[in-house]
Enzyme design. Structure first.
Site, PDB file in Angstrom:
ATOM      1  N   ASN A  11      34.865  49.355  -4.493  1.00  0.00           N
ATOM      2  CA  ASN A  11      33.754  48.977  -4.501  1.00  0.00           C
ATOM      3  C   ASN A  11      33.371  48.296  -3.473  1.00  0.00           C
ATOM      4  O   ASN A  11      33.716  47.182  -3.220  1.00  0.00           O
ATOM      5  CB  ASN A  11      33.117  47.687  -5.339  1.00  0.00           C
ATOM      6  CG  ASN A  11      31.495  47.567  -5.237  1.00  0.00           C
ATOM      7  OD1 ASN A  11      31.286  48.804  -4.327  1.00  0.00           O
ATOM      8  ND2 ASN A  11      30.733  46.854  -6.089  1.00  0.00           N
ATOM      9  N   LYS A  13      30.987  48.170  -1.464  1.00  0.00           N
ATOM     10  CA  LYS A  13      28.929  47.718  -1.074  1.00  0.00           C
ATOM     11  C   LYS A  13      29.064  48.701  -0.030  1.00  0.00           C
ATOM     12  O   LYS A  13      29.135  49.336   0.082  1.00  0.00           O
ATOM     13  CB  LYS A  13      29.681  46.478  -1.141  1.00  0.00           C
ATOM     14  CG  LYS A  13      30.218  45.586  -2.672  1.00  0.00           C
ATOM     15  CD  LYS A  13      30.052  44.127  -2.497  1.00  0.00           C
ATOM     16  CE  LYS A  13      30.744  43.718  -3.913  1.00  0.00           C
ATOM     17  NZ  LYS A  13      30.084  42.188  -4.653  1.00  0.00           N
ATOM     18  N   HIS A 103      25.798  47.054 -11.402  1.00  0.00           N
ATOM     19  CA  HIS A 103      25.968  45.755 -10.924  1.00  0.00           C
ATOM     20  C   HIS A 103      24.785  44.587 -10.471  1.00  0.00           C
ATOM     21  O   HIS A 103      23.348  44.467 -10.579  1.00  0.00           O
ATOM     22  CB  HIS A 103      26.477  46.405  -9.269  1.00  0.00           C
ATOM     23  CG  HIS A 103      27.753  44.805  -8.953  1.00  0.00           C
ATOM     24  ND1 HIS A 103      27.059  44.370  -7.762  1.00  0.00           N
ATOM     25  CD2 HIS A 103      29.127  45.351  -7.802  1.00  0.00           C
ATOM     26  CE1 HIS A 103      28.478  43.233  -7.342  1.00  0.00           C
ATOM     27  NE2 HIS A 103      29.113  43.796  -7.624  1.00  0.00           N
ATOM     28  N   GLU A 105      24.328  42.599  -8.118  1.00  0.00           N
ATOM     29  CA  GLU A 105      23.697  42.524  -6.847  1.00  0.00           C
ATOM     30  C   GLU A 105      22.211  43.778  -6.951  1.00  0.00           C
ATOM     31  O   GLU A 105      21.645  43.394  -6.561  1.00  0.00           O
ATOM     32  CB  GLU A 105      24.307  43.109  -5.918  1.00  0.00           C
ATOM     33  CG  GLU A 105      25.362  41.751  -5.506  1.00  0.00           C
ATOM     34  CD  GLU A 105      26.853  42.267  -4.606  1.00  0.00           C
ATOM     35  OE1 GLU A 105      27.184  43.558  -4.400  1.00  0.00           O
ATOM     36  OE2 GLU A 105      27.391  41.632  -4.800  1.00  0.00           O
ATOM     37  N   GLU A 175      32.147  40.533 -14.444  1.00  0.00           N
ATOM     38  CA  GLU A 175      32.294  39.552 -13.220  1.00  0.00           C
ATOM     39  C   GLU A 175      30.709  38.978 -13.066  1.00  0.00           C
ATOM     40  O   GLU A 175      29.986  39.422 -13.111  1.00  0.00           O
ATOM     41  CB  GLU A 175      31.315  40.906 -12.360  1.00  0.00           C
ATOM     42  CG  GLU A 175      32.652  42.595 -11.757  1.00  0.00           C
ATOM     43  CD  GLU A 175      32.079  42.951 -10.776  1.00  0.00           C
ATOM     44  OE1 GLU A 175      32.881  43.062  -9.900  1.00  0.00           O
ATOM     45  OE2 GLU A 175      31.053  43.710 -10.254  1.00  0.00           O
ATOM     46  N   GLY A 181      32.455  37.731  -4.629  1.00  0.00           N
ATOM     47  CA  GLY A 181      32.345  37.100  -3.404  1.00  0.00           C
ATOM     48  C   GLY A 181      32.689  35.703  -3.197  1.00  0.00           C
ATOM     49  O   GLY A 181      32.917  35.814  -1.604  1.00  0.00           O
ATOM     50  N   SER A 221      36.710  38.652  -7.300  1.00  0.00           N
ATOM     51  CA  SER A 221      38.232  37.896  -5.944  1.00  0.00           C
ATOM     52  C   SER A 221      39.101  38.324  -6.577  1.00  0.00           C
ATOM     53  O   SER A 221      40.196  37.393  -6.442  1.00  0.00           O
ATOM     54  CB  SER A 221      37.460  36.326  -5.830  1.00  0.00           C
ATOM     55  OG  SER A 221      36.404  36.243  -5.491  1.00  0.00           O
TER      56      SER A 221
HETATM   57  P1  PGA Z   1      34.686  40.502  -4.891  1.00  0.00           P
HETATM   58  O1  PGA Z   1      33.722  41.746  -5.216  1.00  0.00           O
HETATM   59  O2  PGA Z   1      36.062  41.431  -5.218  1.00  0.00           O
HETATM   60  O3  PGA Z   1      34.513  40.536  -2.945  1.00  0.00           O
HETATM   61  O4  PGA Z   1      34.471  39.146  -5.430  1.00  0.00           O
HETATM   62  C1  PGA Z   1      33.672  42.045  -6.834  1.00  0.00           C
HETATM   63  C2  PGA Z   1      32.608  43.316  -6.869  1.00  0.00           C
HETATM   64  O5  PGA Z   1      30.566  42.372  -6.844  1.00  0.00           O
HETATM   65  O6  PGA Z   1      32.230  44.044  -7.643  1.00  0.00           O
END
Ligand code: PGA
Length: 259
Positions: A11, A13, A103, A105, A175, A181, A221
């Site tokens: 992803n 983003k 997601h 976000e 997640e 992140g 992560s």
């Molecule tokens: P990350 O993001 O691996 O940077 O923690 C995962 C995601 O939000 O899909």
């Protein structure tokens, strides 16, 4: 026993313009080739911003790559006066095979509800693509110890009224928001706890065939250093990878977790 093919999904983003996308996909294809990557042992998927998708399509087609690609979001509408939105059929025309829906976000910054997430998953599936439906709890919920209940509530609300056959075709990504992140990975045991609870809930609601078919990813992560342990969990069928998917070598190494 099941035959769920593991899925490593990157992803991106809101990172990388179409020129950088070109560079990353070519680098990824080369790194996977160097690793002798077996695409039947692990599917590799990239999820670039909308503006990069045409570029990714061009490389994948020209070089006949086995890398799959998709989008990070989709509209529930087919067409019309929805400024800024992108429809599912626009994505299938570009060769997308997967779409991320819900997601955290998008839920947090764009107020997406479980019902909207379910409608986006429905539209994705009805247009011939596979939704990767995200769920996951915030830190307060985890601290209160109600994370399993919370996550199952999100999934059940989004999939309300779905048939077992349709549910069997989707991918679910667990997640935990506190691990996205932040460098803070859920332990492999934390990931397995929730992923197995999701599968058991699917078993209760839709039966064995569906529960055993649905691929459940972990995200938050995930990186080369922890992917093997995550993938060793019985109910973790892959990862939704943010930061570590932006580097060809690290993402290729993750896809090669089985080696
Ligand atoms: P990350 O993001 O691996 O940077 O923690 C995962 C995601 O939000 O899909």
């Amino acid at each position: 026993m099941t035959n769920r093919v593991p899925l490593m999904a990157g992803n991106w983003k809101m990172n990388l313009d179409h020129l950088e996308a070109n560079h990353l996909v070519q680098g990824l294809a080369m790194a996977l080739q160097d690793d002798n990557h077996d695409y039947t042992a692990c599917e590799v998927l990239v999820l670039p911003p909308f503006t990069d998708i045409r570029t990714v399509q061009t490389i994948v087609d020209a070089d006949d790559l086995d890398i799959k690609y998709g989008a990070q979001d989709v509209s529930v509408h087919d067409n019309g006066a929805y400024t800024g939105e992108v429809s599912a059929s626009m994505l299938t025309k570009l060769g997308c095979t997967y779409v991320v829906v819900g997601h955290s976000e998008r839920r947090e910054y764009h107020g997406e509800s479980d019902a909207l997430v379910g409608a986006k998953a429905r539209k994705t599936l009805d247009t011939g693509m596979i939704p990767i439906m995200c769920c996951g709890e915030a830190l307060e919920v985890r601290r209160a110890g109600t994370h399993v209940e919370f996550v199952l509530g999100q999934i059940r609300a989004a999939l309300k009224g779905w048939s077992a056959g349709d549910v069997a075709r989707i991918v679910i990504a667990y997640e935990p928001i506190w691990a996205i992140g932040t460098g803070e990975t859920a332990t492999a045991a934390d990931a397995q706890e929730v992923c197995s609870a999701i599968r058991e809930a699917l078993r209760i609601d839709y039966g064995d065939t569906t529960a055993d078919a649905v691929r459940i990813l972990y995200g938050g992560s995930a990186k080369p250093g922890n992917i093997k342990e995550l993938m060793a969990q019985a109910d973790v069928d892959g990862a939704l990878v943010g930061g570590a998917s932006l580097k060809a070598d690290s993402f290729a190494a993750m896809a090669n977790f089985y080696a």
